[in-house]
Design a protein around this motif. Sequence first.
Motif, PDB file in Angstrom:
ATOM      1  N   ARG A 115      73.769  80.782  76.037  1.00 22.04           N
ATOM      2  CA  ARG A 115      73.194  80.645  77.269  1.00 22.04           C
ATOM      3  C   ARG A 115      71.931  80.977  77.372  1.00 22.04           C
ATOM      4  O   ARG A 115      71.080  81.105  77.355  1.00 22.04           O
ATOM      5  CB  ARG A 115      74.208  82.119  77.498  1.00 22.04           C
ATOM      6  CG  ARG A 115      74.380  82.876  78.536  1.00 22.04           C
ATOM      7  CD  ARG A 115      75.444  83.474  79.023  1.00 22.04           C
ATOM      8  NE  ARG A 115      74.999  83.358  81.127  1.00 22.04           N
ATOM      9  CZ  ARG A 115      75.337  82.985  81.887  1.00 22.04           C
ATOM     10  NH1 ARG A 115      76.706  82.280  81.212  1.00 22.04           N
ATOM     11  NH2 ARG A 115      75.460  83.142  82.658  1.00 22.04           N
ATOM     12  N   VAL A 116      71.238  80.830  79.271  1.00 18.29           N
ATOM     13  CA  VAL A 116      70.475  80.484  79.179  1.00 18.29           C
ATOM     14  C   VAL A 116      70.277  81.792  80.739  1.00 18.29           C
ATOM     15  O   VAL A 116      71.398  81.301  80.984  1.00 18.29           O
ATOM     16  CB  VAL A 116      69.077  79.655  79.521  1.00 18.29           C
ATOM     17  CG1 VAL A 116      68.997  78.499  78.052  1.00 18.29           C
ATOM     18  CG2 VAL A 116      70.305  78.481  80.452  1.00 18.29           C
ATOM     19  N   GLU A 117      69.416  82.365  80.693  1.00 20.75           N
ATOM     20  CA  GLU A 117      68.714  82.664  82.344  1.00 20.75           C
ATOM     21  C   GLU A 117      67.675  82.666  82.422  1.00 20.75           C
ATOM     22  O   GLU A 117      67.580  81.708  82.176  1.00 20.75           O
ATOM     23  CB  GLU A 117      68.787  85.092  82.132  1.00 20.75           C
ATOM     24  CG  GLU A 117      69.892  85.200  81.458  1.00 20.75           C
ATOM     25  CD  GLU A 117      71.260  84.769  81.811  1.00 20.75           C
ATOM     26  OE1 GLU A 117      71.414  84.587  83.444  1.00 20.75           O
ATOM     27  OE2 GLU A 117      72.336  85.027  81.365  1.00 20.75           O
ATOM     28  N   ASN A 118      67.571  82.904  84.058  1.00 13.11           N
ATOM     29  CA  ASN A 118      65.850  82.012  85.021  1.00 13.11           C
ATOM     30  C   ASN A 118      65.101  82.199  83.573  1.00 13.11           C
ATOM     31  O   ASN A 118      64.564  81.102  83.659  1.00 13.11           O
ATOM     32  CB  ASN A 118      66.268  83.002  86.221  1.00 13.11           C
ATOM     33  CG  ASN A 118      67.264  82.595  87.365  1.00 13.11           C
ATOM     34  OD1 ASN A 118      67.383  81.365  86.956  1.00 13.11           O
ATOM     35  ND2 ASN A 118      67.362  83.586  88.013  1.00 13.11           N
ATOM     36  N   ASP A 119      64.692  83.048  83.212  1.00 13.59           N
ATOM     37  CA  ASP A 119      63.807  83.260  82.669  1.00 13.59           C
ATOM     38  C   ASP A 119      63.860  83.020  80.757  1.00 13.59           C
ATOM     39  O   ASP A 119      62.424  83.674  80.675  1.00 13.59           O
ATOM     40  CB  ASP A 119      63.268  85.108  82.950  1.00 13.59           C
ATOM     41  CG  ASP A 119      63.923  85.592  82.265  1.00 13.59           C
ATOM     42  OD1 ASP A 119      65.272  85.645  81.684  1.00 13.59           O
ATOM     43  OD2 ASP A 119      63.642  86.929  82.103  1.00 13.59           O
ATOM     44  N   THR A 120      64.213  82.432  80.690  1.00  7.98           N
ATOM     45  CA  THR A 120      64.577  81.979  79.175  1.00  7.98           C
ATOM     46  C   THR A 120      64.337  80.930  79.161  1.00  7.98           C
ATOM     47  O   THR A 120      64.061  79.622  79.759  1.00  7.98           O
ATOM     48  CB  THR A 120      65.880  81.236  78.952  1.00  7.98           C
ATOM     49  OG1 THR A 120      66.832  82.677  79.589  1.00  7.98           O
ATOM     50  CG2 THR A 120      66.588  81.083  77.415  1.00  7.98           C
ATOM     51  N   GLN A 135      60.498  77.920  81.399  1.00  4.48           N
ATOM     52  CA  GLN A 135      61.763  77.997  81.440  1.00  4.48           C
ATOM     53  C   GLN A 135      62.798  77.342  82.364  1.00  4.48           C
ATOM     54  O   GLN A 135      62.705  76.619  83.037  1.00  4.48           O
ATOM     55  CB  GLN A 135      61.488  79.317  82.630  1.00  4.48           C
ATOM     56  CG  GLN A 135      60.005  80.445  81.891  1.00  4.48           C
ATOM     57  CD  GLN A 135      59.578  81.936  82.674  1.00  4.48           C
ATOM     58  OE1 GLN A 135      60.605  81.792  84.158  1.00  4.48           O
ATOM     59  NE2 GLN A 135      58.757  82.230  81.509  1.00  4.48           N
ATOM     60  N   GLU A 137      64.893  78.423  85.074  1.00  6.14           N
ATOM     61  CA  GLU A 137      64.804  78.804  86.187  1.00  6.14           C
ATOM     62  C   GLU A 137      66.473  78.367  86.771  1.00  6.14           C
ATOM     63  O   GLU A 137      66.346  78.002  87.637  1.00  6.14           O
ATOM     64  CB  GLU A 137      63.932  78.098  86.303  1.00  6.14           C
ATOM     65  CG  GLU A 137      62.646  78.174  86.248  1.00  6.14           C
ATOM     66  CD  GLU A 137      60.938  77.033  87.092  1.00  6.14           C
ATOM     67  OE1 GLU A 137      61.909  76.353  87.944  1.00  6.14           O
ATOM     68  OE2 GLU A 137      60.307  77.426  86.727  1.00  6.14           O
ATOM     69  N   SER A 139      71.393  80.097  85.252  1.00  4.20           N
ATOM     70  CA  SER A 139      71.677  80.779  84.608  1.00  4.20           C
ATOM     71  C   SER A 139      72.656  79.253  83.746  1.00  4.20           C
ATOM     72  O   SER A 139      73.257  78.863  84.314  1.00  4.20           O
ATOM     73  CB  SER A 139      72.318  81.764  84.884  1.00  4.20           C
ATOM     74  OG  SER A 139      73.472  81.516  85.424  1.00  4.20           O
ATOM     75  N   SER A 164      76.824  75.588  84.334  1.00  9.68           N
ATOM     76  CA  SER A 164      77.460  77.030  85.034  1.00  9.68           C
ATOM     77  C   SER A 164      78.146  77.794  84.903  1.00  9.68           C
ATOM     78  O   SER A 164      79.101  76.825  85.204  1.00  9.68           O
ATOM     79  CB  SER A 164      76.650  76.205  86.089  1.00  9.68           C
ATOM     80  OG  SER A 164      77.196  76.142  87.379  1.00  9.68           O
TER      81      SER A 164
ATOM     82  N   GLU B 138      57.000  78.465  86.219  1.00  8.38           N
ATOM     83  CA  GLU B 138      58.336  78.896  86.921  1.00  8.38           C
ATOM     84  C   GLU B 138      57.847  78.129  88.327  1.00  8.38           C
ATOM     85  O   GLU B 138      56.261  78.329  89.384  1.00  8.38           O
ATOM     86  CB  GLU B 138      58.078  80.558  86.924  1.00  8.38           C
ATOM     87  CG  GLU B 138      58.375  81.356  85.759  1.00  8.38           C
ATOM     88  CD  GLU B 138      58.274  83.033  86.096  1.00  8.38           C
ATOM     89  OE1 GLU B 138      57.351  83.489  85.434  1.00  8.38           O
ATOM     90  OE2 GLU B 138      59.234  83.327  87.417  1.00  8.38           O
TER      91      GLU B 138
END
Lengths: 164, 265
Positions: A115-120, A135, A137, A139, A164, B138
Amino acid sequence: MNLKELRELIELVSEKGIAEFEMERQGFRLRICRNKPSEQPVAPLLVQAHAPLPQDLAVLAATPTPAPVAPLAPVAPAIAVPVEEPLNIIKSPIVGTFYRAPSPQAEVFVKVGDRVENDTVVCIIEAMKLMNEIQAEMSGIVAKIYVENGQPVEYGQPLFGIRS
Amino acid sequence: MPPPSSPLQHETASAHTPSLGIPLLRFDELASTNDTARELAAAGHSEGTAILARRQTAGKGRQGRVWSSPADEGLYLSIILRPQLPAPQASLMPLAAAIAVAEMLSFDFHTAADIKWPNDVRINERKICGILVESSIENGLLQSAILGIGINIAQQNFPDELHDVATSLYLETGQAFAPDEVLPPLLARLNQWYPAALRRPDQVIERWQQLSSFAHDCAVRIVSGDATLEGITRGLTASGALRLELANGEWRDIVAGEVSLRKTS
């Protein structure tokens, strides 16, 4: 075709009492057969896909039938339904070399199923010895990794497919 | 094929000119000045903040390599940068840092410093300085970058595995300098060349090519991942990639890889 569309199609076939329905689209063929309408409220379902299936499509079990079923002919009991699910793509923001881990000995940043999130941080792309951490960016779940470790990538090239 | 244009935005690049090295945070010992700088950057420390350690226990090189960092024998410095540039336009920062180091060694310490693409600084074909820039992207923008610089200063000898490939300011000049004597002239030149990397890429490219014996007509081998290329160097592209003419006459723009001199027999 996604799972929702497939369900709607089955319901439609069922509601209208259609005995058999077949469609083919972009290498994907679907056939839905009903038993004798008067005897069986819900028909067994047969889905065939003759074209090679893209590996990144989710494979789901067929919708369970709510009533007892008496198949007319031998039918595969477990039926896989490929569902086209568009992936969100993480693209390379620069030209460079793609690295899946901070060093050759280290664990990869992400693997399929993670699982990845925005800041992963999902990878590093190196250009002129600038080590750029990329990153996600977005999820979701990593469904596909398009580039091998150590390979060159172009601007905008797909790196990861995220469900997603 | 011409290289992709690198429309570095002269007008829109940040008008600010930060002072690199202010504030200067000193530590006796750190695992890695780059890692500490990253933590401080993430905590919101301002651009220009510099982290200096007398010793590193796990000094970082590219791809997990270790930078040998004995106490007081080298300069171990990391600086927080916040260039706020689109990522493709930030690629000259490592080259600009190499220019600053090479000029400092050549003109402030009177050695014959050379730059090996993209940013190793060498004297007599031995490495005296390593530069590692780690950035975070980013939304396509370079949010922050950590400029890490390690310079060998007082080493009188090196471990066996580095003996033939490394040198120090002491070995090249016969004089024992302290890291604090190297820091001020280095910061002065970084403060000249970092803004140039953001606003005058043409100057960075031109200066790099003047200072590097690898820029033109140099027979090299480049190893990148599993691939090896051999060719003759033909200068830099606008984004700092090394142009290589292959034996078959084809030209390639190299953005990553280890360059070594190819001895012609």
